[in-house]
Design a protein around this motif. Structure first.
Motif, PDB file in Angstrom:
ATOM      1  N   ARG A   5     -15.663   9.837  14.882  1.00 25.57           N
ATOM      2  CA  ARG A   5     -15.546   9.095  13.617  1.00 25.57           C
ATOM      3  C   ARG A   5     -15.361  10.025  12.429  1.00 25.57           C
ATOM      4  NH1 ARG A   5     -21.184   6.441  14.521  1.00 25.57           N
ATOM      5  NH2 ARG A   5     -20.590   7.081  16.615  1.00 25.57           N
ATOM      6  N   ASN A   6     -15.640  11.317  12.596  1.00 29.51           N
ATOM      7  CA  ASN A   6     -15.502  12.274  11.493  1.00 29.51           C
ATOM      8  C   ASN A   6     -14.165  13.007  11.501  1.00 29.51           C
ATOM      9  OD1 ASN A   6     -18.089  11.855  10.275  1.00 29.51           O
ATOM     10  ND2 ASN A   6     -19.007  12.940  11.995  1.00 29.51           N
ATOM     11  N   LEU A   7     -13.304  12.690  12.452  1.00 33.26           N
ATOM     12  CA  LEU A   7     -11.965  13.278  12.455  1.00 33.26           C
ATOM     13  C   LEU A   7     -11.080  12.551  11.443  1.00 33.26           C
ATOM     14  CD1 LEU A   7     -11.355  13.583  16.318  1.00 33.26           C
ATOM     15  CD2 LEU A   7     -12.320  15.309  14.765  1.00 33.26           C
ATOM     16  N   ILE A   8     -10.173  13.281  10.823  1.00 32.90           N
ATOM     17  CA  ILE A   8      -9.178  12.656   9.947  1.00 32.90           C
ATOM     18  C   ILE A   8      -8.039  12.172  10.831  1.00 32.90           C
ATOM     19  CG2 ILE A   8      -7.622  12.945   7.985  1.00 32.90           C
ATOM     20  CD1 ILE A   8      -9.336  15.296   7.088  1.00 32.90           C
ATOM     21  N   MET A   9      -7.986  10.856  11.043  1.00 32.81           N
ATOM     22  CA  MET A   9      -6.954  10.304  11.904  1.00 32.81           C
ATOM     23  C   MET A   9      -5.634  10.171  11.145  1.00 32.81           C
ATOM     24  SD  MET A   9      -8.433  10.019  14.772  1.00 32.81           S
ATOM     25  CE  MET A   9      -7.040   9.227  15.590  1.00 32.81           C
ATOM     26  N   SER A  10      -4.544  10.318  11.861  1.00 33.41           N
ATOM     27  CA  SER A  10      -3.235  10.138  11.246  1.00 33.41           C
ATOM     28  C   SER A  10      -3.168   8.773  10.573  1.00 33.41           C
ATOM     29  CB  SER A  10      -2.130  10.274  12.301  1.00 33.41           C
ATOM     30  OG  SER A  10      -2.349   9.392  13.393  1.00 33.41           O
ATOM     31  N   TRP A  11      -2.491   8.738   9.437  1.00 26.15           N
ATOM     32  CA  TRP A  11      -2.468   7.523   8.615  1.00 26.15           C
ATOM     33  C   TRP A  11      -1.529   6.488   9.216  1.00 26.15           C
ATOM     34  CZ3 TRP A  11      -5.621   5.637   5.207  1.00 26.15           C
ATOM     35  CH2 TRP A  11      -5.216   4.611   4.353  1.00 26.15           C
ATOM     36  N   GLY A  12      -2.011   5.262   9.335  1.00 24.95           N
ATOM     37  CA  GLY A  12      -1.196   4.178   9.869  1.00 24.95           C
ATOM     38  C   GLY A  12      -1.937   2.866   9.747  1.00 24.95           C
ATOM     39  N   HIS A  13      -1.427   1.840  10.390  1.00 23.97           N
ATOM     40  CA  HIS A  13      -2.007   0.511  10.202  1.00 23.97           C
ATOM     41  C   HIS A  13      -3.410   0.414  10.782  1.00 23.97           C
ATOM     42  CE1 HIS A  13      -0.538  -0.185  14.338  1.00 23.97           C
ATOM     43  NE2 HIS A  13      -1.289  -1.275  14.376  1.00 23.97           N
ATOM     44  N   ASP A  14      -3.739   1.197  11.810  1.00 19.55           N
ATOM     45  CA  ASP A  14      -5.087   1.175  12.382  1.00 19.55           C
ATOM     46  C   ASP A  14      -6.112   1.707  11.374  1.00 19.55           C
ATOM     47  OD1 ASP A  14      -3.035   1.299  14.323  1.00 19.55           O
ATOM     48  OD2 ASP A  14      -4.429   1.919  15.872  1.00 19.55           O
ATOM     49  N   GLU A  15      -5.837   2.896  10.840  1.00 18.52           N
ATOM     50  CA  GLU A  15      -6.772   3.537   9.920  1.00 18.52           C
ATOM     51  C   GLU A  15      -6.891   2.727   8.629  1.00 18.52           C
ATOM     52  OE1 GLU A  15      -9.290   7.030   9.018  1.00 18.52           O
ATOM     53  OE2 GLU A  15      -8.656   5.872  10.766  1.00 18.52           O
ATOM     54  N   TYR A  16      -5.783   2.217   8.144  1.00 24.57           N
ATOM     55  CA  TYR A  16      -5.797   1.412   6.922  1.00 24.57           C
ATOM     56  C   TYR A  16      -6.669   0.170   7.098  1.00 24.57           C
ATOM     57  CZ  TYR A  16      -4.087  -1.998   3.508  1.00 24.57           C
ATOM     58  OH  TYR A  16      -4.001  -2.968   2.540  1.00 24.57           O
ATOM     59  N   LEU A  17      -6.475  -0.563   8.206  1.00 25.50           N
ATOM     60  CA  LEU A  17      -7.251  -1.782   8.406  1.00 25.50           C
ATOM     61  C   LEU A  17      -8.737  -1.464   8.595  1.00 25.50           C
ATOM     62  CD1 LEU A  17      -7.179  -4.853   8.656  1.00 25.50           C
ATOM     63  CD2 LEU A  17      -6.899  -4.572  11.129  1.00 25.50           C
ATOM     64  N   ASP A  28       0.799  -1.217   0.000  1.00 24.42           N
ATOM     65  CA  ASP A  28       0.000   0.000   0.000  1.00 24.42           C
ATOM     66  C   ASP A  28       0.834   1.270   0.000  1.00 24.42           C
ATOM     67  OD1 ASP A  28      -2.439   1.730   1.889  1.00 24.42           O
ATOM     68  OD2 ASP A  28      -2.701   0.973  -0.138  1.00 24.42           O
ATOM     69  N   GLY A  29       2.078   1.186  -0.398  1.00 24.90           N
ATOM     70  CA  GLY A  29       2.868   2.386  -0.585  1.00 24.90           C
ATOM     71  C   GLY A  29       3.271   3.115   0.677  1.00 24.90           C
ATOM     72  N   ALA A  30       3.441   2.398   1.776  1.00 22.11           N
ATOM     73  CA  ALA A  30       3.884   3.049   3.008  1.00 22.11           C
ATOM     74  C   ALA A  30       5.230   3.721   2.784  1.00 22.11           C
ATOM     75  CB  ALA A  30       3.983   2.031   4.130  1.00 22.11           C
ATOM     76  N   GLN A  31       5.407   4.882   3.410  1.00 20.68           N
ATOM     77  CA  GLN A  31       6.619   5.668   3.201  1.00 20.68           C
ATOM     78  C   GLN A  31       7.729   5.341   4.195  1.00 20.68           C
ATOM     79  OE1 GLN A  31       6.732   7.844   0.437  1.00 20.68           O
ATOM     80  NE2 GLN A  31       4.889   6.631   0.084  1.00 20.68           N
ATOM     81  N   GLY A  32       7.377   4.724   5.309  1.00 19.34           N
ATOM     82  CA  GLY A  32       8.363   4.415   6.340  1.00 19.34           C
ATOM     83  C   GLY A  32       7.653   3.931   7.587  1.00 19.34           C
ATOM     84  N   GLN A  33       8.377   3.849   8.687  1.00 19.61           N
ATOM     85  CA  GLN A  33       7.750   3.441   9.931  1.00 19.61           C
ATOM     86  C   GLN A  33       6.727   4.475  10.410  1.00 19.61           C
ATOM     87  OE1 GLN A  33      10.432   2.160  12.989  1.00 19.61           O
ATOM     88  NE2 GLN A  33      11.839   1.155  11.565  1.00 19.61           N
ATOM     89  N   TRP A  34       6.979   5.727  10.126  1.00 19.64           N
ATOM     90  CA  TRP A  34       6.176   6.810  10.695  1.00 19.64           C
ATOM     91  C   TRP A  34       4.727   6.814  10.211  1.00 19.64           C
ATOM     92  CZ3 TRP A  34       4.066  10.339   7.284  1.00 19.64           C
ATOM     93  CH2 TRP A  34       4.614  10.375   5.987  1.00 19.64           C
ATOM     94  N   ASP A  35       4.423   6.186   9.064  1.00 19.10           N
ATOM     95  CA  ASP A  35       3.031   6.138   8.620  1.00 19.10           C
ATOM     96  C   ASP A  35       2.474   4.722   8.690  1.00 19.10           C
ATOM     97  OD1 ASP A  35       4.308   5.024   6.398  1.00 19.10           O
ATOM     98  OD2 ASP A  35       3.134   6.146   4.935  1.00 19.10           O
ATOM     99  N   VAL A  36       3.048   3.914   9.597  1.00 19.43           N
ATOM    100  CA  VAL A  36       2.552   2.558   9.805  1.00 19.43           C
ATOM    101  C   VAL A  36       2.200   2.325  11.274  1.00 19.43           C
ATOM    102  CG1 VAL A  36       3.049   0.084   9.588  1.00 19.43           C
ATOM    103  CG2 VAL A  36       3.891   1.688   7.849  1.00 19.43           C
ATOM    104  N   VAL A  37       3.113   2.658  12.183  1.00 22.26           N
ATOM    105  CA  VAL A  37       2.904   2.357  13.599  1.00 22.26           C
ATOM    106  C   VAL A  37       2.932   3.650  14.414  1.00 22.26           C
ATOM    107  CG1 VAL A  37       3.801   0.017  13.419  1.00 22.26           C
ATOM    108  CG2 VAL A  37       5.383   1.887  13.903  1.00 22.26           C
TER     109      VAL A  37
END
Length: 325
Positions: free
Chosen positions: A226-238, A172-181
Motif C-alpha cells: 500500500r506504500n508503493l507509488i502505483m502507476s497512475w490510471g483508473h484503478d489508482e484514481y478510483l 481529471d486531466g487524463a493525458q491519453g489512454q496510457w494514464d487511464v487503462v
C-alpha cells in the motif's frame, strides 16, 4: 523524492471508443494469463451470506475462455499501447498526477454513484469484437456474477463500481489512454521483468535513474504494497476517490486499487515489498479477478429491473450519497 520535472496541462479531447477498444484488448490478453492462485484464506461473511468472498468462482465454471479474442489478434494494439505507457509512467509524472488530484484548486464534480455509472455509460466501444454492450452492462454483468455466486454485498458493489475511475477522462486531466487503462506497476524502483512487455521500459528515463532504476529504489523491503507509488490510471484514481468516501472494507478497496496489478497478483512480482496484512489483500484481488475478466457476455441485462437493488446497495456503502470525484 525528486520534484516533478514536467507540468502537464488540463483536460484534452479523448476518443472514448478508442480507449475502450484498447482497454478490452488489454483485458483479453490478461484473460489468457489469469487463473487465480490457490485460495489461502476463508472468511465467514457478515451481512447474512454464508459464502466466503474468496471461495472459487462458480459462474465461469463452464465458460469457454477460448471464445475471447486471442492474444495474437490483440498483440499489436496492446504492445503499441504499452510502448507508450511504459515510456511515460515516470516518478515525475506520477507525482504530478497526484498533486493535480489533491490540489485545493481542483474542482471536484459531485455525482451520485449511479449518476457516475450513467456518465461512464456514454463511453461505448463500437469496435470491440467481444461485446457490443455498454459500460453499464459490463459493470452490471460483473456485479451480477458476484451476486449469483453468493458473495457478500460489498463485493457485489465493487463489481458495480470497479471501472468508474475511467471518469477521469471527463474531468481529471487524463493525458491519453496510457494514464487511464492497462496493467499497473510501481514506479520509483526497478521495473520488474514479469511486467508485460518488460523490454519497452527501456524508453522510460527512470529505468536508468541512479535510484529509481535500482531493485528497491526509494522503498525498503517489507514497506508494504500500500506504500508503493502505483502507476497512475483508473484503478489508482478510483481508490483515492473512494477510500475516504465509502464504507467498503479494505479487501474491497484492494480489489479496486490492484485489479490491474497483474505482475503482483498473477505473476508473483514485487513480493519483497509485502508486509503483514498484504497476503489477505492479495487474496482478495485474486478472488475478484475472474469476475472482471470472465463476466463479459452479449446477454443484455435489463437495467431498470436491476437498478432498485443496486441503488439500495449503493446507499448502504455510500451514506453521504454524493461523491466528490
Amino acid at each position: 523524492m525528486m520534484a516533478p520535472s514536467a507540468v502537464y496541462g488540463g483536460p484534452i479531447h479523448h476518443d472514448g471508443a478508442a480507449l475502450e477498444a484498447t482497454s478490452d484488448a488489454i483485458d483479453d490478453v490478461n484473460v489468457l494469463k489469469a487463473r487465480a492462485a490457490e485460495k489461502k484464506r476463508r472468511l465467514e461473511l457478515r451481512q447474512g451470506s454464508s459464502a466466503d468472498f474468496d471461495a472459487d468462482s462458480q459462474f465461469d465454471a463452464t465458460k469457454d475462455k477460448s471464445a475471447f479474442r486471442q492474444y495474437e489478434a490483440a498483440c499489436d494494439r496492446v504492445k503499441n499501447f504499452y510502448i507508450e505507457q511504459h515510456a511515460k509512467q515516470t516518478v515525475a509524472y506520477n507525482l504530478t498526477a497526484r498533486q493535480r488530484f489533491h490540489a485545493a484548486s481542483r474542482v471536484r464534480p459531485e455525482l451520485s454513484v449511479w449518476d457516475a455509472i450513467e456518465k461512464l455509460n456514454t463511453l461505448v466501444d463500437e469496435s470491440d469484437p467481444d461485446t457490443e454492450l455498454s459500460q453499464i452492462q459490463h459493470l452490471l454483468q460483473s456485479a451480477e456474477a458476484i451476486r449469483r455466486d453468493g458473495k457478500p454485498r460489498w463485493m457485489q458493489l465493487v463489481g458495480l463500481v470497479h471501472d468508474l475511475g475511467k471518469l477521469m477522462l471527463f474531468f481529471d486531466g487524463a493525458q491519453g489512454q496510457w494514464d487511464v487503462v492497462g496493467d499497473s506497476f510501481p514506479v520509483g524502483c526497478r521495473f520488474d521483468g514479469r511486467c508485460i512487455f518488460p523490454d519497452t521500459f527501456a524508453a522510460n528515463p527512470d529505468s536508468v535513474h541512479p535510484v529509481f532504476g535500482t531493485e528497491l529504489g526509494i522503498y525498503a523491503p517489507g514497506c508494504g504494497i500500500r506504500n508503493l507509488i502505483m502507476s497512475w490510471g483508473h484503478d489508482e484514481y478510483l481508490y483515492l476517490v473512494l477510500r475516504d468516501q465509502s464504507t467498503i472494507p479494505p479487501e474491497g478497496l484492494a480489489m479496486i486499487r490492484y485489479h490491474s496489478f497483474y505482475p503482483w497478483h498473477h505473476d508473483g512480482a514485487y513480493r519483497e515489498f509485502m508486509a503483514d496484512g498484504d497476503e489477505k489483500l492479495l487474496n482478495a484481488v485474486r478472488a475478484f479477478n475472474p469476475y472482471d475478466l470472465y463476466s463479459k457476455s452479449n446477454e443484455v441485462l435489463i437495467v431498470e429491473e436491476l437498478k432498485p437493488y443496486y441503488l439500495e446497495l449503493i446507499d448502504e456503502f455510500f451514506p453521504q450519497r454524493k461523491i466528490k470525484w
